[in-house]
Design a protein around this motif. Structure first.
Motif, PDB file in Angstrom:
ATOM      1  N   TYR A  95      45.601   9.795  16.157  1.00 13.64           N
ATOM      2  CA  TYR A  95      45.354   9.134  17.440  1.00 13.64           C
ATOM      3  C   TYR A  95      44.516  10.077  18.309  1.00 13.64           C
ATOM      4  CZ  TYR A  95      48.972   6.051  15.678  1.00 13.64           C
ATOM      5  OH  TYR A  95      49.687   5.171  14.887  1.00 13.64           O
ATOM      6  N   ILE A  96      43.208   9.858  18.301  1.00  8.22           N
ATOM      7  CA  ILE A  96      42.270  10.754  18.974  1.00  8.22           C
ATOM      8  C   ILE A  96      42.162  10.375  20.448  1.00  8.22           C
ATOM      9  CG2 ILE A  96      39.906  11.632  19.001  1.00  8.22           C
ATOM     10  CD1 ILE A  96      39.699  10.899  16.055  1.00  8.22           C
ATOM     11  N   ALA A  97      42.215  11.380  21.328  1.00  6.58           N
ATOM     12  CA  ALA A  97      42.090  11.145  22.766  1.00  6.58           C
ATOM     13  C   ALA A  97      40.808  10.365  23.058  1.00  6.58           C
ATOM     14  CB  ALA A  97      42.102  12.468  23.521  1.00  6.58           C
ATOM     15  N   VAL A 132      42.608   6.211  14.272  1.00  9.02           N
ATOM     16  CA  VAL A 132      41.708   6.256  13.123  1.00  9.02           C
ATOM     17  C   VAL A 132      42.524   6.500  11.856  1.00  9.02           C
ATOM     18  CG1 VAL A 132      39.776   7.095  14.504  1.00  9.02           C
ATOM     19  CG2 VAL A 132      41.248   8.734  13.348  1.00  9.02           C
ATOM     20  N   LYS A 133      42.108   5.869  10.786  1.00  7.36           N
ATOM     21  CA  LYS A 133      42.712   6.116   9.485  1.00  7.36           C
ATOM     22  C   LYS A 133      42.078   7.372   8.895  1.00  7.36           C
ATOM     23  CE  LYS A 133      45.334   2.415   9.232  1.00  7.36           C
ATOM     24  NZ  LYS A 133      46.819   2.505   9.137  1.00  7.36           N
ATOM     25  N   TYR A 134      42.915   8.233   8.339  1.00 11.19           N
ATOM     26  CA  TYR A 134      42.408   9.476   7.760  1.00 11.19           C
ATOM     27  C   TYR A 134      43.320   9.906   6.623  1.00 11.19           C
ATOM     28  CZ  TYR A 134      40.833  14.247   7.232  1.00 11.19           C
ATOM     29  OH  TYR A 134      40.355  15.413   6.701  1.00 11.19           O
ATOM     30  N   ILE A 141      36.968  15.893  13.775  1.00  9.33           N
ATOM     31  CA  ILE A 141      35.606  16.352  13.467  1.00  9.33           C
ATOM     32  C   ILE A 141      34.904  15.377  12.530  1.00  9.33           C
ATOM     33  CG2 ILE A 141      34.287  18.177  12.327  1.00  9.33           C
ATOM     34  CD1 ILE A 141      36.384  20.157  13.408  1.00  9.33           C
ATOM     35  N   THR A 142      35.621  14.857  11.538  1.00 11.58           N
ATOM     36  CA  THR A 142      35.017  13.911  10.599  1.00 11.58           C
ATOM     37  C   THR A 142      34.653  12.604  11.294  1.00 11.58           C
ATOM     38  OG1 THR A 142      36.281  14.846   8.763  1.00 11.58           O
ATOM     39  CG2 THR A 142      35.369  12.643   8.443  1.00 11.58           C
TER      40      THR A 142
END
Length: 312
Positions: A153-155, A142-144, A276-277
Motif C-alpha cells: 500500500y504505497i502512500a 499494488v500487487k507485488y 521502486i518497481t
C-alpha cells in the motif's frame, strides 16, 4: 550498478599554515552544506533525474518530539534550491507512523513535529505535505510478488510525484539493524496498512475475549468502525490495520504477533522493491548522511512523557 559518490565530512585544516598566514581558518569550502552541493553537482544526479515542472518529492524523516539527530534544515534547503535551479517543483514529505495516540501517527501531527524540529516552508523554501494523508490511510494498492508480501500500500503522494529523492539519515535500528535509504523507502513511502504488515504476522489485530471487558474504548477510537464490541470481533474487511486499538486498549486485550527482526527486514525490502518497481528506478535518487549517527533509532526512547490520547 550505479555510481556512488562520497565526500568527507571532516574539516581538515593545517593550523601551522593558518598561523603562518598561508591558509584561512574561515574556509567556506569546509562547510558541510557547501560540501553537499559539491557532491550533488559532481554526481550529476539531479541533472539526470529532474525535468522542468517535475513535482519532486523529498522523502525524509521529520523525527519526533525531543529528537536531536534528524537531518538539519539547512541541508534540506540547499537541496530544494538545487531542484528549483533545474526547474523542478520540490516538496518535502513524510508518512504517518502506526497507531493513533501519538502526534507522529497522523499527517497533522507529523507537520507539528516537523515545525518543532525546524522544518517549515520558511526554513526549507518548500511546502511540507504528508505522504499518506490526514490519517495515514491515503494509498494506492499494488500487487507485488515479494519474498513475503504480495501486495503493498504505497502512500498516495509518493505515487503522484514525478520524481522522488530519498534524503536519509543513517543510524542504527533495533529491528531492521540499520536505518537508511532502503528503510526510508520501504517504511517511509508506504501507508499504515503496509506498516502493519511490516511489523506483525497477523492479518488484523485479534481481541483476547478472556481479557476484554467490553469497555468500548477500542471501538470509540477505531476510524473505520471495524470493531464489534459485543461480539468481541474485528472485521477483516473494515479494519484499516492502523494499530490504534492495540495501543489504546486499557486492558491489553487486543493482541498482535510481532514479526522477527529478520522477517521485518525482508518485508521492508519487499515494500522498498514494490515502491521502486512501481514508480520506476529512473524516478529515484538517493542522498545519505553519515553524521550524528545514533546506535538505535532515538524514536524508541522518547515516548515516556507523551500523552496517550486519540488524535481524532
Amino acid at each position: 550498478m550505479n555510481d556512488v559518490y562520497f565526500i568527507d565530512s571532516r574539516a581538515e585544516i593545517d593550523l601551522n599554515q593558518v598561523e603562518a598566514g598561508t591558509a584561512n581558518l574561515f574556509d567556506s569550502g569546509l562547510s558541510l552544506v557547501n560540501k553537499m552541493e559539491k557532491l550533488i553537482r559532481k554526481s550529476n544526479i539531479l541533472n539526470e533525474l529532474i525535468e522542468k515542472d517535475d513535482f519532486v518529492a523529498i522523502k525524509m524523516h521529520w523525527g519526533d518530539h525531543g529528537t536531536i539527530k534528524t537531518i538539519r534544515s539547512v541541508y534540506v534547503r540547499k537541496l530544494v534550491l538545487l531542484i528549483k535551479e533545474l526547474g523542478g517543483i520540490p516538496f518535502i514529505t513524510e508518512s504517518a507512523g502506526l497507531g493513533l495516540i501519538h502526534d507522529r501517527t497522523s499527517g497533522l501531527g507529523r507537520l507539528m513535529i516537523a515545525r518543532e524540529n525546524g522544518y517549515t516552508y520558511c526554513t526549507c523554501d518548500a511546502p511540507l505535505i504528508p505522504a499518506d494523508g490526514l490519517k495515514g490511510n491515503d494509498y494506492v494498492k499494488v500487487k507485488y510478488d515479494g519474498i513475503q508480501l504480495k501486495e503493498v500500500y504505497i502512500a498516495k503522494t509518493i505515487m503522484e510525484a514525478d520524481k522522488i529523492i530519498s534524503l536519509a539519515h543513517v543510524k542504527g535500528h533495533p529491528r531492521a539493524g540499520m536505518g537508511g535509504a532502503i528503510k526510508n523507502i520501504g517504511v517511509g513511502c508506504v501507508a499504515k496498512r503496509s506498516k502493519f504488515n511490516l511489523h506483525f504476522y497477523n492479518d488484523i489485530p485479534e481481541i483476547d475475549k478472556n481479557n476484554c471487558n467490553q469497555c468500548g474504548k477500542c471501538a470509540q477510537i477505531c476510524p473505520t468502525s471495524a470493531i464489534d464490541i459485543y461480539k468481541k470481533e474485528i472485521s477483516k474487511e473494515l479494519c484499516s490495520r492502523c494499530f490504534g486499538c492495540v495501543r489504546f486498549c486499557p486492558n491489553n486485550a487486543i493482541k498482535v504477533e510481532w514479526c522477527s527482526a529478520l522477517d521485518t527486514s525482508i518485508r521492508i525490502l519487499d515494500c522498498a522493491n514494490a515502491v521502486i518497481t512501481t514508480k520506476g528506478p529512473d524516478k529515484f535518487a538517493f542522498i545519505n548522511f553519515l553524521i550524528d549517527i545514533s546506535p538505535i533509532c532515538d524514536l524508541s526512547l522518547i515516548h515516556i512523557s507523551e500523552p496517550t490520547r486519540p488524535l481524532y
